[in-house]
Design an enzyme around this catalytic site. Structure first.
Site, mmCIF file in Angstrom:
data_model
loop_
_atom_site.group_PDB
_atom_site.id
_atom_site.type_symbol
_atom_site.label_atom_id
_atom_site.label_comp_id
_atom_site.label_asym_id
_atom_site.label_seq_id
_atom_site.Cartn_x
_atom_site.Cartn_y
_atom_site.Cartn_z
ATOM 1 C CG HIS A 1 -5.482 -2.121 -0.636
ATOM 2 N ND1 HIS A 1 -4.632 -1.598 -1.580
ATOM 3 C CD2 HIS A 1 -5.068 -1.621 0.572
ATOM 4 C CE1 HIS A 1 -3.752 -0.805 -0.990
ATOM 5 N NE2 HIS A 1 -4.000 -0.806 0.314
ATOM 6 C CG ASP B 1 -6.400 -2.335 -4.260
ATOM 7 O OD1 ASP B 1 -7.111 -1.583 -3.569
ATOM 8 O OD2 ASP B 1 -5.171 -2.413 -4.132
ATOM 9 C CB SER C 1 -0.966 -0.045 1.190
ATOM 10 O OG SER C 1 -1.965 0.941 1.075
#
Length: 285
Positions: A234, A202, A156
């Protein structure tokens, strides 16, 4: 000239060559471990036994401490090393399975805690580089590390941070952003071999506005690959994910260890029901 071409052809094949004494020598001096197989890459642990140690935030500067994982063998020579950052608001424990998994293939890994849970990608990139500097210069395992063979990764905002680190330190040998998030969409300055892994579903860092434009903007001359996992959210790096581990290890072995035996896992690359898409510049051995 013919002799040189013959050696080059052998190197391209990842062959083992005979040295002047007739003793077999690896095509790369950094090859570590047995010849790779799909079974080895997909196993929960690689061929090296590992140990770990915690790093207190009080003993370091530039990042928030973390955990070091390293091969216990001292007979293989120095290992390459990788620093990995968690994502926004997350701690290292959220992706900590990656530490022993990667280390067991012959790498020293430092999974970092960030200075704050809210650090942005540029800060996480600086922290990844600070962690590598600590690892190679001050850590208790520094003698096990080849400081010329270093890499970064992250999830991320940590993945966005790994792109920042690759941009800031082109001497890195590899970068592996996982479901990366970054407001900067263009990385045309990156020269570090970069594998981006994204999730098809995601909704936090949609691949259409993050992973794909990141990949597209990196020049092909840098060597790059993009793996999209079928139906993955995600948060796919936060549980054990075999396609991620397999490709990540193969990428690190190929570019950090210059181990051309792993070329077979990059070109043509992975396929199957877990893979939505795979793109690659097919690195030249």
């Amino acid at each position: 000239m013919a002799a040189r071409l013959g050696v080059a052809a052998a190197l391209v094949a990842g062959a083992v060559l005979a040295g002047p004494t007739g003793v077999a020598q690896a095509a790369s001096p950094y090859e570590r471990g047995p010849a790779p197989t799909t079974a080895i890459l997909e196993a929960s642990r690689g061929p090296f036994a590992t140990a770990s140690q915690s790093v207190s935030s009080l003993s370091v500067t530039g990042f928030g401490g973390g955990v070091i994982y390293y091969p216990t063998s001292t007979s293989e020579g120095a290992f390459g090393a990788i620093a990995i950052s968690p994502g926004y608001t997350a701690s290292w424990s959220s992706i900590s399975w990656l530490g022993p998994r990667i280390a067991s293939h012959g790498f020293v890994v430092i999974g970092i805690e960030t200075n704050t849970r809210f650090d942005q990608p540029d800060s996480r990139g600086r922290q990844l580089l600070a962690a590598l500097d600590y690892l190679t210069e001050r850590s208790s395992v520094r003698s096990r590390i080849d400081s010329s063979r270093l890499a970064v990764a992250g999830h991320s905002m940590g993945g966005g941070g790994s792109l920042e680190a690759a941009s800031d330190r082109p001497s890195l040998q590899a970068a592996v952003p996982l479901a990366p998030w970054n407001l900067d969409k263009s990385w045309s300055e990156v020269r570090v071999p970069t594998l981006i892994i994204g999730g098809e579903s995601d909704s936090v860092a949609p691949v259409s506005s993050h992973s794909v434009p990141f990949y597209t903007s990196i020049p092909a001359s840098a060597e790059k690959a993009y793996l999209e996992l079928n139906g993955a959210s995600h948060f796919f790096p936060q549980t054990v994910n075999t396609p991620t581990a397999r490709q990540m290890v193969a990428w690190l072995k190929r570019f950090v260890d210059d181990d051309t035996r792993y070329e077979q896992f990059l070109c043509p690359g992975p396929s199957g029901s877990q893979i939505e898409e795979y793109r690659n510049t097919c690195p030249s051995a």
